[in-house]
Design a protein around this motif. Structure first.
Motif: not given
Ligand code: PDD
Length: 281
Positions: A56-61, A63-65
């Motif tokens: 999901s995070a990658e899809a909205i550009r 990244s999970v910290p």
């Protein structure tokens, strides 16, 4: 019991947590989330939830910290501190604070938070009242596979359902039942399990995926295809799945009663199979 929250690396009392007014989650719903179930203090299918969070995070550009293992360890610490044994963890990742501008800022520091909340004990398969579904037009965007915090269509649909005496809203897209406002939908038709494919119109539910594995184990045939509303309302069994509900049988679709007015045998068998996996986890 005091309530704690993990916020950007620190566990602090919930009441002390502060988020900036210009957090893009607050201003633009620019973020993603997860809901993970806790059984006896242990997060169920945590790895699958963290993988979906990354997608999901990658899809909205974004990244999970934290790396996956580090994040799982931090969730473990928060759960231990919270003291909740049966409940859920709500996790939210937003793009963080930046002066309001539609353009994605290159340098914003993401806001990551999670906290645990208790839930009532898991339902007994086949028991309890059936869910009443209200059909509403699916007016969501075409990237429903992203677990976005932008949930206005979902909250409007569910609120309309509850105001009318229903429990959950089922979305209808061009005559097809896609999923519900906060759960996936399954039908039993001629002994086969039918559910809409995941993708642009349906969230890849973690419970949905586990249920499909259970169906394979139980040798129940699965047909992943769009489900016309008319066909859904004539199904012998209907049920919905989610992290917080597990499996809930459907008693009504608008004014129409489904099946025999009680939980059907395939629904109950699948729910028992899910609970065996939970017990073994
Ligand atoms: N909702 N479809 C939608 C639109 C959802 O919001 C959810 C979950 C599901 C089921 O997914 P899962 O099995 O991974 O929980 C399907 C969560 C529970 C919520 O928003 O609270």
């Amino acid at each position: 019991m005091s309530d704690y929250i993990w916020l950007n690396g620190e566990i602090i009392p919930f009441s002390e947590a502060r988020i900036g007014v210009e957090d893009r989650g607050f201003q633009f719903a620019d973020g993603v989330y997860e809901v993970v179930r806790l059984y006896q203090g242990k997060p169920f299918t945590l790895s699958e939830h963290l993988d979906r969070l990354t997608r999901s995070a990658e899809a909205i550009r974004l990244s999970v910290p934290l790396a996956k293992n580090a994040l799982a360890a931090e969730i473990g610490k928060l759960v231990a501190r919270s003291g909740h044994r049966d409940g859920m963890v709500y996790l939210q990742l937003t793009r963080g604070c930046s002066p309001r501008n539609h353009v994605i800022p290159p340098d914003a520091k993401p806001t990551l938070l999670f906290y645990a909340r208790p839930l009532p004990p898991p339902p007994v398969p086949g028991e309890g009242e059936g869910v009443k579904l209200l059909a509403v037009a699916d007016e969501r965007w075409k990237r429903c596979w992203i677990k976005s915090i932008a949930l206005l269509p979902n909250i409007l649909a569910k609120s309309e359902a509850v105001a009318g005496g229903f429990d959950e809203a089922v979305f209808i897209d061009h005559g097809m039942a896609t999923e519900c406002s906060a759960s996936n939908l399954f039908a039993v038709i001629s002994g086969k399990l039918v559910t809409h494919p995941i993708g642009s119109k349906v969230l890849p539910g973690i419970t949905r995926a586990v249920l499909l594995e259970c169906a394979e184990e139980l040798k129940i045939q699965v047909d992943e295809r769009p489900l016309p509303e008319e066909e859904a309302t004539r199904a012998s069994e209907l049920f919905i799945t989610s992290t917080t509900r597990e499996v809930s049988w459907v008693a009504r679709w608008n004014e129409r009663y489904i099946g025999q007015g009680r939980c059907g045998p395939i629904t109950a068998a699948l729910h028992r199979a899910l609970q065996s996996r939970i017990a073994a986890s």
